[in-house]
Design a protein around this motif. Structure first.
Motif, short mmCIF file in Angstrom:
data_model
loop_
_atom_site.label_atom_id
_atom_site.label_comp_id
_atom_site.label_asym_id
_atom_site.label_seq_id
_atom_site.Cartn_x
_atom_site.Cartn_y
_atom_site.Cartn_z
N HIS A 28 0.97 -0.99 0.11
CA HIS A 28 -0.02 0.21 0.11
C HIS A 28 0.87 1.39 -0.17
N GLY A 29 1.93 1.26 0.86
CA GLY A 29 2.89 2.40 0.93
C GLY A 29 3.52 2.71 -0.64
N MET A 30 3.90 1.36 -0.95
CA MET A 30 4.51 1.54 -2.37
C MET A 30 3.65 2.35 -3.45
N LEU A 31 2.32 1.81 -3.37
CA LEU A 31 1.32 2.24 -4.41
C LEU A 31 1.04 3.94 -4.17
N ALA A 32 1.10 4.28 -2.80
CA ALA A 32 0.90 5.44 -2.38
C ALA A 32 2.14 6.57 -2.90
N ASP A 33 3.35 6.01 -2.82
CA ASP A 33 4.41 6.69 -3.08
C ASP A 33 4.35 6.98 -4.75
N ALA A 34 3.97 5.97 -5.51
CA ALA A 34 4.13 6.00 -6.67
C ALA A 34 2.91 6.86 -7.22
N ALA A 35 1.76 6.98 -6.59
CA ALA A 35 0.74 7.73 -6.96
C ALA A 35 1.27 9.14 -6.85
N VAL A 36 1.92 9.53 -5.68
CA VAL A 36 2.56 10.70 -5.58
C VAL A 36 3.37 11.22 -6.52
N ARG A 37 4.32 10.25 -7.07
CA ARG A 37 5.22 10.67 -7.98
C ARG A 37 4.41 11.06 -9.33
N PHE A 38 3.58 10.04 -9.94
CA PHE A 38 2.98 10.08 -11.16
C PHE A 38 1.89 11.41 -11.07
N SER A 40 2.56 14.16 -9.40
CA SER A 40 3.36 15.27 -9.41
C SER A 40 3.83 15.28 -10.66
N ARG A 41 4.34 14.41 -11.39
CA ARG A 41 5.04 14.39 -12.64
C ARG A 41 3.90 14.83 -13.67
N ALA A 42 2.58 14.58 -13.86
CA ALA A 42 1.41 15.20 -14.51
C ALA A 42 1.39 16.18 -14.36
N ALA A 43 1.59 16.84 -13.11
CA ALA A 43 1.25 18.27 -12.94
C ALA A 43 2.43 19.14 -13.59
N ASP A 44 3.65 18.63 -13.18
CA ASP A 44 4.69 19.37 -13.73
C ASP A 44 4.64 19.49 -15.48
N LEU A 45 4.46 18.33 -15.98
CA LEU A 45 4.24 18.21 -17.43
C LEU A 45 3.17 18.81 -17.96
N LEU A 46 2.16 19.06 -17.36
CA LEU A 46 0.90 20.03 -17.82
C LEU A 46 1.13 21.69 -17.55
N ALA A 47 2.11 21.69 -16.65
CA ALA A 47 1.88 23.19 -16.43
C ALA A 47 2.66 24.04 -17.50
N ASP A 48 2.22 25.30 -17.46
CA ASP A 48 2.32 26.24 -18.80
C ASP A 48 4.00 26.52 -18.47
N VAL A 126 -2.97 15.90 -1.54
CA VAL A 126 -3.63 14.81 -0.51
C VAL A 126 -3.03 13.45 -0.68
N LEU A 127 -2.44 13.18 -1.86
CA LEU A 127 -1.86 11.61 -1.59
C LEU A 127 -0.32 11.78 -0.86
N THR A 128 0.29 13.09 -0.90
CA THR A 128 1.38 13.11 -0.36
C THR A 128 1.02 13.01 1.06
N VAL A 129 0.08 13.48 1.69
CA VAL A 129 -0.36 13.63 3.02
C VAL A 129 -0.73 12.12 3.72
N HIS A 130 -1.52 11.19 2.53
CA HIS A 130 -1.79 10.05 2.93
C HIS A 130 -0.46 9.24 2.91
N ALA A 131 0.48 9.44 2.04
CA ALA A 131 1.71 8.64 2.01
C ALA A 131 2.77 8.79 3.20
N GLU A 132 2.79 9.89 3.55
CA GLU A 132 3.47 10.39 4.92
C GLU A 132 2.77 9.78 6.21
N THR A 133 1.38 9.99 6.09
CA THR A 133 0.73 9.34 7.27
C THR A 133 0.95 7.76 7.44
#
Length: 177
Positions: A28-38, A40-48, A126-133
């Motif tokens: 579950h922790g590995m999935l949460a960390d990967a969800a944060v990574r992807f 965040s990556r999507a946000a970075d790549l879609l940013a103007d 939200v996912l970052t908070v979940h992964a840290e918790t």
């Protein structure tokens, strides 16, 4: 030329071994960390800006969405309620976690529909908070510096936050900020 497949990189072998030998809590922790990574990556790549890459952003959104959907499917409110005398608290906590994952799924979908970075960034927060918790829960259940084990079967002692009114906007929810 040969028809042989190229050799699998050692990193894939390591990851495969880590996944197949991990307990459910660690997975579950590995999935949460990967969800944060992807997300965040999507946000970075879609940013103007000069690094905007819509195709890469959509690929990251697809991966983040699949990961969050897997996390969502893994939360079982009825199983959480079967933990003993604090069944209502267990169910409420599990339903709260599912609601947060549902929020993330909605924000990732909005990021894709609107070709926008902000909703993906909301999901990443939200996912970052979940992964840290989750990491803190695992470390707490591991004892004095031992290897992380599955969380204790005892019910958690914290109370869930009260549910916001149905008419409240996503921006007003404490977990959406």
């Amino acid at each position: 030329m040969t028809d042989a497949a190229p050799p699998v990189p050692a990193r894939n072998d390591y990851l495969r071994a880590a996944v197949t030998t991990a307990n459910p809590a660690t997975l579950h922790g590995m999935l949460a960390d990967a969800a944060v990574r992807f997300s965040s990556r999507a946000a970075d790549l879609l940013a103007d800006g000069p690094d905007r890459d819509e195709a890469g952003g959509y690929a990251a959104l697809d991966r983040a969405t699949a990961l969050v959907a897997e996390l969502f499917a893994g939360v079982k409110p009825n199983a959480a309620a079967a933990t003993g005398e604090d069944a209502d608290a267990g169910r409420a906590i599990a339903e709260g976690v599912r609601a947060r994952f549902a929020f993330c799924l909605g924000r990732l979908a909005e990021a894709g529909r609107n070709n926008a970075a902000a909703p993906a960034r909301d999901a990443a927060r939200v996912l970052t908070v979940h992964a840290e918790t989750w990491r803190e829960l695992l470390l707490g259940s591991a004892g004095q510096g031992g290897a992380a084990a599955a969380p204790s079967p005892e019910p958690l002692t914290f109370a869930p936050a009260p549910a916001p009114p149905a008419a409240a906007s996503a921006a007003s929810r404490s977990w959406a900020a």
